[in-house]
Design a protein around this motif. Structure first.
Motif, PDB file in Angstrom:
ATOM      1  N   ASP A   1       0.825  -1.216   0.000  1.00  0.00           N
ATOM      2  CA  ASP A   1       0.000   0.000   0.000  1.00  0.00           C
ATOM      3  C   ASP A   1       0.857   1.263   0.000  1.00  0.00           C
ATOM      4  OD1 ASP A   1      -2.684  -1.086  -0.042  1.00  0.00           O
ATOM      5  OD2 ASP A   1      -2.263  -1.858   1.942  1.00  0.00           O
ATOM      6  N   ALA A   2       0.170   2.400  -0.208  1.00  0.00           N
ATOM      7  CA  ALA A   2       0.894   3.673  -0.360  1.00  0.00           C
ATOM      8  C   ALA A   2       0.163   4.800   0.366  1.00  0.00           C
ATOM      9  CB  ALA A   2       1.067   3.987  -1.845  1.00  0.00           C
ATOM     10  N   ASP A   3      -0.083   4.569   1.658  1.00  0.00           N
ATOM     11  CA  ASP A   3      -0.619   5.637   2.505  1.00  0.00           C
ATOM     12  C   ASP A   3       0.425   6.769   2.566  1.00  0.00           C
ATOM     13  OD1 ASP A   3      -2.669   6.194   4.892  1.00  0.00           O
ATOM     14  OD2 ASP A   3      -0.653   6.756   5.541  1.00  0.00           O
ATOM     15  N   PRO A   4      -0.006   8.032   2.720  1.00  0.00           N
ATOM     16  CA  PRO A   4       0.982   9.117   2.805  1.00  0.00           C
ATOM     17  C   PRO A   4       2.043   8.894   3.892  1.00  0.00           C
ATOM     18  CG  PRO A   4      -1.223  10.018   2.525  1.00  0.00           C
ATOM     19  CD  PRO A   4      -1.396   8.542   2.657  1.00  0.00           C
ATOM     20  N   THR A   5       1.686   8.276   5.016  1.00  0.00           N
ATOM     21  CA  THR A   5       2.712   8.027   6.058  1.00  0.00           C
ATOM     22  C   THR A   5       3.753   7.021   5.554  1.00  0.00           C
ATOM     23  OG1 THR A   5       1.369   6.268   7.020  1.00  0.00           O
ATOM     24  CG2 THR A   5       1.176   8.447   8.033  1.00  0.00           C
ATOM     25  N   GLN A   6       3.298   6.021   4.799  1.00  0.00           N
ATOM     26  CA  GLN A   6       4.244   5.042   4.252  1.00  0.00           C
ATOM     27  C   GLN A   6       5.168   5.710   3.233  1.00  0.00           C
ATOM     28  OE1 GLN A   6       0.802   2.321   3.252  1.00  0.00           O
ATOM     29  NE2 GLN A   6       2.355   0.772   3.634  1.00  0.00           N
ATOM     30  N   VAL A   7       4.604   6.650   2.476  1.00  0.00           N
ATOM     31  CA  VAL A   7       5.404   7.346   1.463  1.00  0.00           C
ATOM     32  C   VAL A   7       6.452   8.244   2.150  1.00  0.00           C
ATOM     33  CG1 VAL A   7       5.273   9.041  -0.413  1.00  0.00           C
ATOM     34  CG2 VAL A   7       3.645   7.152  -0.314  1.00  0.00           C
ATOM     35  N   THR A   8       6.077   8.849   3.266  1.00  0.00           N
ATOM     36  CA  THR A   8       7.059   9.632   4.032  1.00  0.00           C
ATOM     37  C   THR A   8       8.204   8.726   4.472  1.00  0.00           C
ATOM     38  OG1 THR A   8       5.300  11.067   4.815  1.00  0.00           O
ATOM     39  CG2 THR A   8       7.331  11.099   6.094  1.00  0.00           C
TER      40      THR A   8
ATOM     41  N   GLN B   1     -18.795  -7.674 -15.061  1.00  0.00           N
ATOM     42  CA  GLN B   1     -17.556  -8.463 -15.110  1.00  0.00           C
ATOM     43  C   GLN B   1     -16.675  -8.166 -13.906  1.00  0.00           C
ATOM     44  OE1 GLN B   1     -14.803  -7.385 -18.177  1.00  0.00           O
ATOM     45  NE2 GLN B   1     -15.459  -5.265 -18.239  1.00  0.00           N
ATOM     46  N   SER B   2     -15.910  -9.162 -13.510  1.00  0.00           N
ATOM     47  CA  SER B   2     -14.916  -8.955 -12.459  1.00  0.00           C
ATOM     48  C   SER B   2     -13.673  -8.335 -13.092  1.00  0.00           C
ATOM     49  CB  SER B   2     -14.575 -10.271 -11.772  1.00  0.00           C
ATOM     50  OG  SER B   2     -15.715 -10.683 -11.038  1.00  0.00           O
ATOM     51  N   ILE B   3     -13.000  -7.476 -12.321  1.00  0.00           N
ATOM     52  CA  ILE B   3     -11.880  -6.703 -12.896  1.00  0.00           C
ATOM     53  C   ILE B   3     -10.677  -6.769 -11.971  1.00  0.00           C
ATOM     54  CG2 ILE B   3     -11.136  -4.351 -13.530  1.00  0.00           C
ATOM     55  CD1 ILE B   3     -14.078  -3.755 -14.243  1.00  0.00           C
ATOM     56  N   LEU B   4      -9.506  -6.980 -12.568  1.00  0.00           N
ATOM     57  CA  LEU B   4      -8.247  -6.885 -11.807  1.00  0.00           C
ATOM     58  C   LEU B   4      -7.663  -5.502 -12.054  1.00  0.00           C
ATOM     59  CD1 LEU B   4      -6.189 -10.184 -12.315  1.00  0.00           C
ATOM     60  CD2 LEU B   4      -7.229  -9.351 -10.203  1.00  0.00           C
ATOM     61  N   THR B   5      -7.464  -4.747 -10.988  1.00  0.00           N
ATOM     62  CA  THR B   5      -6.875  -3.407 -11.134  1.00  0.00           C
ATOM     63  C   THR B   5      -5.355  -3.501 -10.982  1.00  0.00           C
ATOM     64  OG1 THR B   5      -7.408  -3.092  -8.821  1.00  0.00           O
ATOM     65  CG2 THR B   5      -8.907  -2.099 -10.406  1.00  0.00           C
ATOM     66  N   GLY B   6      -4.661  -2.359 -11.193  1.00  0.00           N
ATOM     67  CA  GLY B   6      -3.198  -2.400 -11.301  1.00  0.00           C
ATOM     68  C   GLY B   6      -2.438  -2.394  -9.980  1.00  0.00           C
ATOM     69  N   LEU B   7      -1.156  -2.654 -10.110  1.00  0.00           N
ATOM     70  CA  LEU B   7      -0.210  -2.638  -8.988  1.00  0.00           C
ATOM     71  C   LEU B   7       1.049  -1.922  -9.462  1.00  0.00           C
ATOM     72  CD1 LEU B   7      -0.105  -6.351  -7.772  1.00  0.00           C
ATOM     73  CD2 LEU B   7      -0.949  -4.403  -6.444  1.00  0.00           C
ATOM     74  N   ALA B   8       1.751  -1.276  -8.554  1.00  0.00           N
ATOM     75  CA  ALA B   8       3.030  -0.676  -8.940  1.00  0.00           C
ATOM     76  C   ALA B   8       4.007  -0.785  -7.779  1.00  0.00           C
ATOM     77  CB  ALA B   8       2.830   0.792  -9.290  1.00  0.00           C
TER      78      ALA B   8
ATOM     79  N   LEU C   1       9.560   7.498  -7.207  1.00  0.00           N
ATOM     80  CA  LEU C   1       8.379   8.066  -6.557  1.00  0.00           C
ATOM     81  C   LEU C   1       7.806   9.283  -7.290  1.00  0.00           C
ATOM     82  CD1 LEU C   1       6.522   7.672  -4.185  1.00  0.00           C
ATOM     83  CD2 LEU C   1       8.052   9.077  -2.808  1.00  0.00           C
ATOM     84  N   ALA C   2       8.691  10.157  -7.751  1.00  0.00           N
ATOM     85  CA  ALA C   2       8.209  11.376  -8.403  1.00  0.00           C
ATOM     86  C   ALA C   2       7.333  11.022  -9.613  1.00  0.00           C
ATOM     87  CB  ALA C   2       9.393  12.228  -8.830  1.00  0.00           C
ATOM     88  N   ALA C   3       7.752  10.013 -10.359  1.00  0.00           N
ATOM     89  CA  ALA C   3       6.994   9.628 -11.557  1.00  0.00           C
ATOM     90  C   ALA C   3       5.737   8.823 -11.214  1.00  0.00           C
ATOM     91  CB  ALA C   3       7.893   8.806 -12.475  1.00  0.00           C
ATOM     92  N   MET C   4       5.693   8.293 -10.007  1.00  0.00           N
ATOM     93  CA  MET C   4       4.582   7.393  -9.646  1.00  0.00           C
ATOM     94  C   MET C   4       3.631   8.029  -8.643  1.00  0.00           C
ATOM     95  SD  MET C   4       5.470   4.689 -11.303  1.00  0.00           S
ATOM     96  CE  MET C   4       5.323   3.006 -10.773  1.00  0.00           C
ATOM     97  N   SER C   5       3.632   9.347  -8.551  1.00  0.00           N
ATOM     98  CA  SER C   5       2.876   9.999  -7.480  1.00  0.00           C
ATOM     99  C   SER C   5       1.361   9.729  -7.559  1.00  0.00           C
ATOM    100  CB  SER C   5       3.146  11.497  -7.469  1.00  0.00           C
ATOM    101  OG  SER C   5       2.791  12.019  -8.719  1.00  0.00           O
ATOM    102  N   LYS C   6       0.879   9.351  -8.720  1.00  0.00           N
ATOM    103  CA  LYS C   6      -0.565   9.072  -8.844  1.00  0.00           C
ATOM    104  C   LYS C   6      -0.978   7.852  -8.000  1.00  0.00           C
ATOM    105  CE  LYS C   6      -0.763   5.964 -12.772  1.00  0.00           C
ATOM    106  NZ  LYS C   6      -1.509   5.285 -13.707  1.00  0.00           N
ATOM    107  N   TYR C   7      -0.004   7.050  -7.586  1.00  0.00           N
ATOM    108  CA  TYR C   7      -0.329   5.865  -6.789  1.00  0.00           C
ATOM    109  C   TYR C   7      -0.483   6.160  -5.289  1.00  0.00           C
ATOM    110  CZ  TYR C   7       0.312   2.742 -10.734  1.00  0.00           C
ATOM    111  OH  TYR C   7       0.159   2.104 -11.939  1.00  0.00           O
ATOM    112  N   VAL C   8      -0.096   7.385  -4.874  1.00  0.00           N
ATOM    113  CA  VAL C   8      -0.171   7.679  -3.426  1.00  0.00           C
ATOM    114  C   VAL C   8      -1.635   7.857  -3.019  1.00  0.00           C
ATOM    115  CG1 VAL C   8       0.552   9.270  -1.611  1.00  0.00           C
ATOM    116  CG2 VAL C   8       2.109   8.756  -3.512  1.00  0.00           C
ATOM    117  N   TYR C   9      -2.028   7.217  -1.917  1.00  0.00           N
ATOM    118  CA  TYR C   9      -3.431   7.246  -1.489  1.00  0.00           C
ATOM    119  C   TYR C   9      -3.800   8.619  -0.945  1.00  0.00           C
ATOM    120  CZ  TYR C   9      -2.841   2.091  -1.587  1.00  0.00           C
ATOM    121  OH  TYR C   9      -2.561   0.802  -1.946  1.00  0.00           O
ATOM    122  N   GLN C  10      -5.123   8.897  -0.965  1.00  0.00           N
ATOM    123  CA  GLN C  10      -5.629  10.182  -0.504  1.00  0.00           C
ATOM    124  C   GLN C  10      -6.146  10.061   0.931  1.00  0.00           C
ATOM    125  OE1 GLN C  10      -7.803  10.475  -4.799  1.00  0.00           O
ATOM    126  NE2 GLN C  10      -8.640  11.852  -3.269  1.00  0.00           N
TER     127      GLN C  10
END
Ligand code: T6T
Length: 335
Positions: free
Chosen positions: A266-273, A309-316, A323-332
């Motif tokens: 996961d990518a909670d803001p605390t984990q990202v810190t 339909q059932s759907i598999l969503t992404g992982l990164a 991190l800078a390029a992947m910032s869209k993955y950080v949770y709100q």
């Protein structure tokens, strides 16, 4: 649609009264929400244009983010959505919410069941009341209830965590999986994927998996004790937000954060810190916002007679360097 018996109807109504006092709801009409905050709305919570999302727990930004996606999509499609979650990720707290929502009779419900077994009966009752059920993130073991399930590939996520950890510890040493409680579909699959993949590294020894509940303090205590008992501990896989937060704190406090490598899920803001400051080396991030969007879409398909339909969503895999390029993955933490 099956008729509810008077007894069942009474039980559901009583649950609804109990939940009304909990103040744990929010709706698509509210402009912001947070893990700890609550709000309510006057928009209708029953009928075919109304949806509900039952989170695993409202105290987790994974589900806050999922709620943001669900609210945005519901608004876009012209539906109201009632978002509710228990204070803790626990079936005894979630079941009364499920019963209360069933009593309100929305057209469809998105739910993240907190236990593969304990949620079967209340979800079955929901289905029997004519409500379309869509599973988001977690699942129950009975596959006949939901019209669709939306989730990331948790087996693959566990395997990715194993590969990252192996790389970080030079493919040798003891490692441990720190998990919440047993009986949660997603984290069980992450463990399975991790332990299967780690077999590819003969010099890595997995210690017995630790079950600490979805609770940072317990995770911190457990990892501190484990580190004291295993001086060769080289790596930890923490399987979700709250466990990872506790592992980070425990190893920081024990002064072991530089010695023991941590891969968190996961990518909670605390984990990202913690990732930025080097306490954690990698995070396996999911797409909870998209799970909310897809869940609403499938619910609306079910309500309008379209195929579901059932759907598999992404992982990164997030690291300090990407991190800078992947910032869209950080949770709100709010919408
Ligand atoms: O990892 C997510 C979710 O996928 C899991 O089922 C439960 O924990 C989280 O909500 C994060 O804490």
């Amino acid at each position: 649609m099956r008729r509810r018996t008077p007894t069942a109807a009474l039980l559901l109504a009583l649950s609804a009264v109990a939940i009304a006092g909990c103040g744990s709801s929010s709706s698509s009409s509210s402009s912001s929400s947070s893990a700890k905050s609550s709000s309510s709305s006057s928009s209708s919570s029953s009928g075919s244009k109304s949806l509900a999302l039952i989170q695993g727990t409202k105290a987790d930004n994974f589900y806050v983010t999922m709620g943001c996606g669900a609210k945005a999509e519901a608004t876009k499609l012209g539906y109201s959505i009632n978002v509710q979650g228990p204070a803790d990720f626990a079936a005894p707290e979630q079941i009364p919410i499920v019963n209360a929502i069933t009593a309100q009779h929305p057209g469809a419900v998105l739910i993240a069941p907190t236990d593969t077994q304990a949620l079967i009966a209340p979800m079955q009752q929901m289905k029997s009341a004519g409500i379309k059920v869509v599973q988001v993130d977690t699942t129950v073991s009975n596959k006949s209830i939901a019209v669709a399930s939306i989730s990331s590939d948790n087996l693959q996520g566990g395997a990715k965590a194993a590969d990252e950890l192996a790389k970080l510890i030079g493919s040798k040493g003891s490692v441990v999986v720190m998990n919440e409680q047993p009986g949660v579909s997603t984290t069980e699959q992450r463990i399975q994927g991790f332990l299967q993949e780690i077999k590819k590294f003969p010099n890595i020894k997995p210690l017995a998996t630790q079950y600490v509940g979805d609770n940072p303090s317990k995770a911190a205590q457990a990892i501190t004790a484990l580190f004291a008992a295993h001086s060769d501990l080289a790596g930890v896989f923490a399987t979700n937000v709250l466990v990872a937060q506790g592992v980070d704190t425990g190893l920081k406090t024990a002064g072991a954060a530089s010695k023991v490598k941590i891969v968190g899920y996961d990518a909670d803001p605390t984990q990202v810190t913690d990732l930025k400051s080097g306490v954690v080396e990698a995070l396996i991030a999911q797409e909870p916002y998209q799970e909310g969007v897809d869940g609403v879409e499938q619910a609306v398909n079910a309500l309008t007679g379209k195929p579901t339909q059932s759907i598999l969503t992404g992982l990164a895999v997030l690291t300090k360097s990407n991190l800078a390029a992947m910032s869209k993955y950080v949770y709100q933490s709010s919408c």
